[in-house]
Design a protein around this motif. Structure first.
Motif, PDB file in Angstrom:
ATOM      1  N   LEU A  12       8.395  75.283  13.340  1.00 39.88           N
ATOM      2  CA  LEU A  12       8.573  75.891  12.018  1.00 39.88           C
ATOM      3  C   LEU A  12       9.611  75.107  11.211  1.00 39.88           C
ATOM      4  O   LEU A  12       9.446  74.918   9.998  1.00 39.88           O
ATOM      5  N   MET A  13      10.653  74.623  11.893  1.00 41.72           N
ATOM      6  CA  MET A  13      11.659  73.800  11.222  1.00 41.72           C
ATOM      7  C   MET A  13      11.033  72.494  10.737  1.00 41.72           C
ATOM      8  O   MET A  13      11.311  72.038   9.619  1.00 41.72           O
ATOM      9  N   VAL A  14      10.186  71.894  11.558  1.00 45.58           N
ATOM     10  CA  VAL A  14       9.494  70.664  11.151  1.00 45.58           C
ATOM     11  C   VAL A  14       8.689  70.933   9.883  1.00 45.58           C
ATOM     12  O   VAL A  14       8.754  70.163   8.912  1.00 45.58           O
ATOM     13  N   LEU A  15       7.942  72.028   9.876  1.00 45.15           N
ATOM     14  CA  LEU A  15       7.142  72.376   8.692  1.00 45.15           C
ATOM     15  C   LEU A  15       8.018  72.675   7.474  1.00 45.15           C
ATOM     16  O   LEU A  15       7.661  72.325   6.347  1.00 45.15           O
ATOM     17  N   ALA A  16       9.163  73.312   7.695  1.00 44.61           N
ATOM     18  CA  ALA A  16      10.069  73.627   6.589  1.00 44.61           C
ATOM     19  C   ALA A  16      10.617  72.348   5.956  1.00 44.61           C
ATOM     20  O   ALA A  16      10.775  72.274   4.729  1.00 44.61           O
ATOM     21  N   VAL A  17      10.889  71.337   6.779  1.00 43.29           N
ATOM     22  CA  VAL A  17      11.371  70.057   6.246  1.00 43.29           C
ATOM     23  C   VAL A  17      10.255  69.344   5.473  1.00 43.29           C
ATOM     24  O   VAL A  17      10.499  68.768   4.409  1.00 43.29           O
ATOM     25  N   VAL A  18       9.046  69.407   5.987  1.00 44.27           N
ATOM     26  CA  VAL A  18       7.907  68.812   5.269  1.00 44.27           C
ATOM     27  C   VAL A  18       7.716  69.524   3.917  1.00 44.27           C
ATOM     28  O   VAL A  18       7.519  68.879   2.886  1.00 44.27           O
ATOM     29  N   PHE A  19       7.795  70.843   3.933  1.00 42.60           N
ATOM     30  CA  PHE A  19       7.693  71.611   2.693  1.00 42.60           C
ATOM     31  C   PHE A  19       8.811  71.214   1.733  1.00 42.60           C
ATOM     32  O   PHE A  19       8.585  71.032   0.526  1.00 42.60           O
ATOM     33  N   GLN A  20      10.011  71.059   2.264  1.00 41.08           N
ATOM     34  CA  GLN A  20      11.176  70.693   1.460  1.00 41.08           C
ATOM     35  C   GLN A  20      10.956  69.360   0.739  1.00 41.08           C
ATOM     36  O   GLN A  20      11.222  69.236  -0.448  1.00 41.08           O
ATOM     37  N   ALA A  21      10.472  68.387   1.477  1.00 41.61           N
ATOM     38  CA  ALA A  21      10.207  67.072   0.879  1.00 41.61           C
ATOM     39  C   ALA A  21       9.077  67.165  -0.151  1.00 41.61           C
ATOM     40  O   ALA A  21       9.134  66.515  -1.202  1.00 41.61           O
ATOM     41  N   SER A  22       8.081  67.964   0.145  1.00 39.82           N
ATOM     42  CA  SER A  22       6.932  68.092  -0.760  1.00 39.82           C
ATOM     43  C   SER A  22       7.315  68.713  -2.097  1.00 39.82           C
ATOM     44  O   SER A  22       6.907  68.223  -3.150  1.00 39.82           O
TER      45      SER A  22
END
Length: 168
Positions: A12-22
């Motif tokens: 979930l943290m990995v996805l949150a970072v991807v979302f953050q960059a997006s």
């Protein structure tokens, strides 16, 4: 069970970072398009109130995700790591939480040092890497333990045989 929660939170943290960059890319690309193509002018009040351009919501999403969601996941993951048997899991999650804390500081640092944006980008990559390592460690450890158990079983069978050929 706890390992599953641990891995879920790490992914979930990995996805949150991807979302953050997006969302920050969405905001900056929208701002660039608004200024260059549409002839918009950027003022302090341009970013407050009604959205002036497509993508402006990305700044708000980046801020809220970075100040609320990501730290919450990091804290839950750190707490969860104390209840799992993942070797060095507490160390990896503590490093992740510390990197998140530094990242928040860099993101909310007083205006005037734009060069900190470079460190903020590097910090995002570090959080992504720590989260990915944290998520994959339990599977790697399980695979290593399984391989060691299989080797022991094979060694024991080779050393002692099946038992039937030693019977007199």
């Amino acid at each position: 069970m706890m390992i599953s929660v641990y891995r879920f939170l790490a992914y979930l943290m990995v996805l949150a970072v991807v979302f953050q960059a997006s969302v920050i890319a969405f905001a900056v690309f929208g701002l660039r398009n608004w200024v260059i193509v549409d002839g918009g002018t950027l003022e302090g009040r341009s970013l407050r109130g009604e959205p002036a351009y497509t993508g402006q919501i990305g700044f708000l999403l980046h801020q809220k995700n970075g100040e609320i969601v990501i730290p919450l996941i990091a804290i839950l993951l750190l707490i969860c790591s104390f209840f799992t048997a993942v070797r060095r899991g507490v160390i990896w999650t503590a490093a992740l939480a510390a990197t998140v804390a530094v990242q928040i500081y860099l993101g909310t640092f007083p205006i005037g040092l734009p060069v900190l944006g470079i460190l903020h980008g590097i910090g995002a990559l570090a959080i992504f890497a720590f989260a990915l390592i944290t998520a994959t460690r339990p599977r790697l450890i399980f695979a290593a333990r399984h391989a060691a158990a299989t080797r022991r079983k094979t060694t024991d069978t080779a050393t002692f045989g099946s038992g039937s050929e030693n019977a007199t």
